[in-house]
Structure formats: C-alpha cells, structure tokens
Design a protein around this motif. Structure first.
Motif, PDB file in Angstrom:
ATOM      1  N   GLU A 137       0.838  -1.194   0.000  1.00 16.77           N
ATOM      2  CA  GLU A 137       0.000   0.000   0.000  1.00 16.77           C
ATOM      3  C   GLU A 137       0.876   1.248   0.000  1.00 16.77           C
ATOM      4  OE1 GLU A 137      -3.735   1.729   2.665  1.00 16.77           O
ATOM      5  OE2 GLU A 137      -2.054   0.754   3.676  1.00 16.77           O
ATOM      6  N   SER A 138       0.454   2.259  -0.752  1.00 18.38           N
ATOM      7  CA  SER A 138       1.084   3.568  -0.715  1.00 18.38           C
ATOM      8  C   SER A 138       0.033   4.618  -0.413  1.00 18.38           C
ATOM      9  CB  SER A 138       1.756   3.894  -2.057  1.00 18.38           C
ATOM     10  OG  SER A 138       2.270   5.220  -2.045  1.00 18.38           O
ATOM     11  N   THR A 139       0.353   5.522   0.483  1.00 21.88           N
ATOM     12  CA  THR A 139      -0.556   6.625   0.802  1.00 21.88           C
ATOM     13  C   THR A 139       0.075   7.976   0.450  1.00 21.88           C
ATOM     14  OG1 THR A 139       0.231   6.633   3.098  1.00 21.88           O
ATOM     15  CG2 THR A 139      -1.756   5.363   2.614  1.00 21.88           C
ATOM     16  N   ASP A 140       1.166   7.941  -0.321  1.00 18.79           N
ATOM     17  CA  ASP A 140       1.824   9.173  -0.748  1.00 18.79           C
ATOM     18  C   ASP A 140       2.069   9.186  -2.256  1.00 18.79           C
ATOM     19  OD1 ASP A 140       3.858   7.321  -0.970  1.00 18.79           O
ATOM     20  OD2 ASP A 140       5.144   8.233   0.566  1.00 18.79           O
ATOM     21  N   GLY A 141       1.101   8.652  -3.001  1.00 21.57           N
ATOM     22  CA  GLY A 141       1.190   8.696  -4.455  1.00 21.57           C
ATOM     23  C   GLY A 141       2.234   7.795  -5.063  1.00 21.57           C
ATOM     24  N   GLY A 142       2.634   6.734  -4.360  1.00 22.99           N
ATOM     25  CA  GLY A 142       3.583   5.769  -4.905  1.00 22.99           C
ATOM     26  C   GLY A 142       5.028   6.039  -4.562  1.00 22.99           C
ATOM     27  N   ARG A 143       5.317   7.094  -3.786  1.00 24.28           N
ATOM     28  CA  ARG A 143       6.703   7.385  -3.434  1.00 24.28           C
ATOM     29  C   ARG A 143       7.271   6.319  -2.499  1.00 24.28           C
ATOM     30  NH1 ARG A 143       4.197  12.253  -4.022  1.00 24.28           N
ATOM     31  NH2 ARG A 143       5.283  13.852  -5.234  1.00 24.28           N
ATOM     32  N   THR A 144       6.449   5.869  -1.556  1.00 25.44           N
ATOM     33  CA  THR A 144       6.865   4.795  -0.654  1.00 25.44           C
ATOM     34  C   THR A 144       5.753   3.766  -0.552  1.00 25.44           C
ATOM     35  OG1 THR A 144       6.009   5.939   1.318  1.00 25.44           O
ATOM     36  CG2 THR A 144       8.306   6.365   0.693  1.00 25.44           C
ATOM     37  N   TRP A 145       6.131   2.532  -0.198  1.00 24.44           N
ATOM     38  CA  TRP A 145       5.178   1.427  -0.108  1.00 24.44           C
ATOM     39  C   TRP A 145       5.365   0.679   1.210  1.00 24.44           C
ATOM     40  CZ3 TRP A 145       1.495   0.614  -3.870  1.00 24.44           C
ATOM     41  CH2 TRP A 145       1.679   1.295  -5.085  1.00 24.44           C
ATOM     42  N   GLN A 146       4.258   0.204   1.763  1.00 25.79           N
ATOM     43  CA  GLN A 146       4.290  -0.610   2.971  1.00 25.79           C
ATOM     44  C   GLN A 146       3.676  -1.974   2.681  1.00 25.79           C
ATOM     45  OE1 GLN A 146       2.574   2.634   3.142  1.00 25.79           O
ATOM     46  NE2 GLN A 146       4.678   3.397   3.323  1.00 25.79           N
ATOM     47  N   VAL A 147       4.326  -3.023   3.165  1.00 27.84           N
ATOM     48  CA  VAL A 147       3.795  -4.378   3.007  1.00 27.84           C
ATOM     49  C   VAL A 147       2.657  -4.578   4.003  1.00 27.84           C
ATOM     50  CG1 VAL A 147       4.302  -6.839   3.199  1.00 27.84           C
ATOM     51  CG2 VAL A 147       6.001  -5.285   2.202  1.00 27.84           C
ATOM     52  N   LEU A 148       1.504  -5.014   3.504  1.00 29.39           N
ATOM     53  CA  LEU A 148       0.344  -5.238   4.369  1.00 29.39           C
ATOM     54  C   LEU A 148       0.175  -6.696   4.749  1.00 29.39           C
ATOM     55  CD1 LEU A 148      -2.400  -2.934   2.780  1.00 29.39           C
ATOM     56  CD2 LEU A 148      -0.922  -2.466   4.739  1.00 29.39           C
ATOM     57  N   SER A 149       0.242  -7.589   3.756  1.00 25.92           N
ATOM     58  CA  SER A 149      -0.011  -9.002   4.044  1.00 25.92           C
ATOM     59  C   SER A 149       0.382  -9.871   2.858  1.00 25.92           C
ATOM     60  CB  SER A 149      -1.501  -9.220   4.370  1.00 25.92           C
ATOM     61  OG  SER A 149      -2.307  -8.843   3.271  1.00 25.92           O
ATOM     62  N   ARG A 150       0.443 -11.172   3.107  1.00 28.11           N
ATOM     63  CA  ARG A 150       0.706 -12.227   2.128  1.00 28.11           C
ATOM     64  C   ARG A 150       2.051 -12.048   1.427  1.00 28.11           C
ATOM     65  NH1 ARG A 150      -2.863 -15.873   1.858  1.00 28.11           N
ATOM     66  NH2 ARG A 150      -1.950 -16.718  -0.050  1.00 28.11           N
ATOM     67  N   GLN A 151       3.007 -11.378   2.100  1.00 27.50           N
ATOM     68  CA  GLN A 151       4.339 -11.269   1.547  1.00 27.50           C
ATOM     69  C   GLN A 151       4.982 -12.654   1.437  1.00 27.50           C
ATOM     70  OE1 GLN A 151       3.155  -9.888   4.327  1.00 27.50           O
ATOM     71  NE2 GLN A 151       4.679  -9.778   5.979  1.00 27.50           N
ATOM     72  N   GLY A 152       5.669 -12.887   0.314  1.00 25.36           N
ATOM     73  CA  GLY A 152       6.271 -14.186   0.063  1.00 25.36           C
ATOM     74  C   GLY A 152       5.299 -15.236  -0.404  1.00 25.36           C
ATOM     75  N   HIS A 153       4.003 -14.883  -0.495  1.00 28.54           N
ATOM     76  CA  HIS A 153       2.979 -15.852  -0.881  1.00 28.54           C
ATOM     77  C   HIS A 153       2.186 -15.439  -2.121  1.00 28.54           C
ATOM     78  CE1 HIS A 153       3.542 -18.242   2.763  1.00 28.54           C
ATOM     79  NE2 HIS A 153       3.516 -17.107   3.457  1.00 28.54           N
ATOM     80  N   SER A 154       1.781 -14.189  -2.204  1.00 32.67           N
ATOM     81  CA  SER A 154       0.850 -13.783  -3.257  1.00 32.67           C
ATOM     82  C   SER A 154       1.464 -12.789  -4.231  1.00 32.67           C
ATOM     83  CB  SER A 154      -0.413 -13.150  -2.651  1.00 32.67           C
ATOM     84  OG  SER A 154      -1.206 -14.125  -2.016  1.00 32.67           O
ATOM     85  N   ASP A 155       1.278 -13.077  -5.504  1.00 28.09           N
ATOM     86  CA  ASP A 155       1.587 -12.155  -6.599  1.00 28.09           C
ATOM     87  C   ASP A 155       0.267 -11.905  -7.313  1.00 28.09           C
ATOM     88  OD1 ASP A 155       2.511 -10.781  -8.790  1.00 28.09           O
ATOM     89  OD2 ASP A 155       3.492 -12.504  -9.724  1.00 28.09           O
ATOM     90  N   PHE A 156      -0.449 -10.885  -6.868  1.00 32.45           N
ATOM     91  CA  PHE A 156      -1.773 -10.609  -7.425  1.00 32.45           C
ATOM     92  C   PHE A 156      -1.632  -9.980  -8.809  1.00 32.45           C
ATOM     93  CE2 PHE A 156      -2.605 -10.450  -2.799  1.00 32.45           C
ATOM     94  CZ  PHE A 156      -3.665 -11.341  -2.725  1.00 32.45           C
ATOM     95  N   HIS A 157      -2.078 -10.700  -9.832  1.00 38.12           N
ATOM     96  CA  HIS A 157      -2.030 -10.175 -11.198  1.00 38.12           C
ATOM     97  C   HIS A 157      -3.262  -9.348 -11.528  1.00 38.12           C
ATOM     98  CE1 HIS A 157       1.166 -13.134 -12.966  1.00 38.12           C
ATOM     99  NE2 HIS A 157       1.573 -12.490 -11.886  1.00 38.12           N
ATOM    100  N   ALA A 158      -4.255  -9.360 -10.678  1.00 32.27           N
ATOM    101  CA  ALA A 158      -5.450  -8.530 -10.836  1.00 32.27           C
ATOM    102  C   ALA A 158      -5.845  -8.024  -9.463  1.00 32.27           C
ATOM    103  CB  ALA A 158      -6.589  -9.312 -11.477  1.00 32.27           C
ATOM    104  N   LEU A 159      -6.108  -6.707  -9.362  1.00 22.45           N
ATOM    105  CA  LEU A 159      -6.520  -6.089  -8.106  1.00 22.45           C
ATOM    106  C   LEU A 159      -7.616  -5.070  -8.387  1.00 22.45           C
ATOM    107  CD1 LEU A 159      -3.117  -5.281  -6.317  1.00 22.45           C
ATOM    108  CD2 LEU A 159      -4.832  -6.917  -5.524  1.00 22.45           C
TER     109      LEU A 159
END
Length: 308
Positions: A137-159
């Motif tokens: 998730e980014s809350t500053d227009g994509g400048r920084t990102w925070q991992v929320l969940s499913r790291q190492g498990h999910s590569d969502f090709h559609a969101l």
C-alpha cells in the motif's frame, strides 16, 4: 453478436491470454541487483493531451516507459495518469512519464483514493521487499510502499479496490476488508482482470469464456449475457464501467456491467485500461496498448495519445 463473431473473439482472447502468460513468466524470473533505485519527485502540473489519429497514436509508443504495462489509472489527488509497469510506477508530467518511487515490478495495481494505491508483484533492483511482495500500500502517491499481508505468498495479477476493501487474484480469488484478513471467493472463472464498484457490491471479472458479474460482493456470480468478450475492465465511478476487447474495441456500461454498448477502437494489443468520471459525468477512458497510451474524454468514442 453472431456465433461466428463470438468464436473469433474467443480465439483472439486465448491468444492474448497466452501472450500475457509469457510476459508474466518473464517478469517473475527477474533477479534483483544491488543498485540504487531511481526516484521521481518533480513538481506536479496539469497534463496536456496530444492530438491525432491512429498514426499519431502509433508514434506515441515512445511514451511507454516500459514494454510491460500492467495497470493505468488517474490519481484523484491531481488528475494525473499513472502507469504501473515491470520497471515501477510512472506518473505522466507535461514532458512525459517520470518514475515515482522504487522499481517494483507492479503486476497488480489499483487506486483506492487520492494518493492512495494498492499493488502487488516483485521487488526490483535495490528494493528490500519480500518476493513476491504480497499486498502493498502507498498513501503518498507511490513514493513509498508498505507491506500489508501475504508477503512471500501472493503475486496478485489482478486487483480492484473499493470502499469495502480489496479483491485480488493470485491463483485464487481473494477479498480483504482491511488489507490483512483474507477470504477466498468462489468464482466460476480465473479472472484475467477485475473491476469493483465504488461500494464493492458489484464485481466484474473477465475470462476467455466471457465476463462474469457478482452483485453481492463475490458470493454468487453469473455470466453477463450479450456482453462483448472483454479482456480488460475498470469502473469509472458510480455505475459506469469501461471495457476493452482483445482487438482493441472499447465498450461502456452505465448500469454496473449489466448491459454494454460498443464505443470506439484503439490500435495495438491491449495491456491495461483505466476509467474515471469527469466533472460533467462523462467517462474518461485510458487504454494502454503496444502502440502507446490512448486517452478518451468522450466515453471511449475517440482517442488521442498522451504526450511523449
């Protein structure tokens, strides 16, 4: 649509899906290198559209900052067009695309609100994130990102994001109200693309057998009768949805995907679609193809290239 036309459309979508699978496999195999990522924090200003027909649109191919574009959307914070690509997120300035934030291979991307984005994919060079990154998730227009969940498990090709949360496909169709707690949805197809209404009640998924629709947040689904064989879909807002077929034909729905009307057509193989309601209620439709980024301000009837 005649039986012959539908068979031809299905053949086109299977070809497009196969090509996409090859590209995604190539993206997944990229190894990060120990180098610094590039930034892009130049001052924002209003974009200006170029004018021209198909020849000008084809010339706009140089405007694509990456050969693999996985998402396109308008940030409500400033009305700017953003491209999610194999090489990171790019924001279109008056002079063309500028990279924003780290070089993450953004396989899935969706805008939730002003400067508020969700994404998924793989870390790029110099990016210290798990692979795959799961939901970020980014809350500053994509400048920084925070991992929320499913790291190492999910590569969502559609969101797809809505007021109700996020829906994503990583081999299973999943929904989350808060970015951390997930529920598996029983969908009749493996969606190539997803769209969610602003309140999250209506979901639309595309597949080689035709689009499907849920009106109860994904609990039950049905095929959309008489709909074009869409490859890409996106809610513009309210009950307006834009879609693109594998041959570049653009369609619009004003009743949340229940019925569709054919609009215009863009050149090249479609890679991403984004839609946004303008102040007068007309849908702005952005379609990325291998011929460039095509911008419509009249609901998908006519298109102009974004500036290179």
């Amino acid at each position: 649509m005649t039986a012959h036309s539908r068979r031809r459309s299905r053949s086109l979508l299977r070809t497009a899906a196969l090509s996409a699978a090859v590209l995604l496999a190539g993206c997944a195999g990229a190894e990060p290198a120990a180098v610094q990522h590039r930034g892009g924090d130049s001052e924002r200003s209003d974009s200006e559209r170029g004018e021209g027909g198909h020849a000008a649109a084809a010339a706009a191919a140089t405007a694509l900052p990456s050969a693999h574009v996985h998402g396109v959307a308008v940030d409500p914070a400033d009305g700017r067009v953003h491209l999610a690509t194999h090489d990171g997120l790019f924001r279109y300035e008056e002079t063309g695309p500028v990279q924003v934030g780290p070089a993450i291979d953004l396989m899935g991307f969706t805008v939730a609100g002003p400067d508020h984005f969700y994404a998924s994919g793989h870390p790029g060079p110099g990016v210290d994130l798990p692979d795959p990154v799961g939901l970020i998730e980014s809350t500053d227009g994509g400048r920084t990102w925070q991992v929320l969940s499913r790291q190492g498990h999910s590569d969502f090709h559609a969101l797809a994001a809505s007021d109700a949360g996020v829906v994503g496909f990583d081999g299973a169709l999943r929904s989350t109200p808060d970015g951390t707690t997930w529920h598996v949805l029983d969908a009749p197809v493996e969606p190539h693309d997803l769209a969610a209404s602003p309140d999250g009640a209506v979901l639309i998924g595309t597949s080689e057998t035709g689009p499907v629709r849920s009106t109860d947040a994904g609990r039950t689904w049905s095929a959309i009768e008489e709909a074009p064989l869409l490859q890409l879909v996106d809610f513009a807002g309210g009950t307006t949805v834009a879609g693109v077929s594998p041959d570049g034909t653009v369609a619009l729905s004003t009743d949340a995907g229940a019925t569709w009307s054919t609009r215009g057509r863009v050149p090249g193989a479609p890679q991403a679609v984004g839609a946004d309601l303008q102040p007068d209620g007309t849908a702005r439709v952005l379609v990325v193809t291998d011929a460039g980024v095509h911008d419509s301000r009249d609901g998908g009837v006519s298109f102009s290239p974004l500036p290179a």
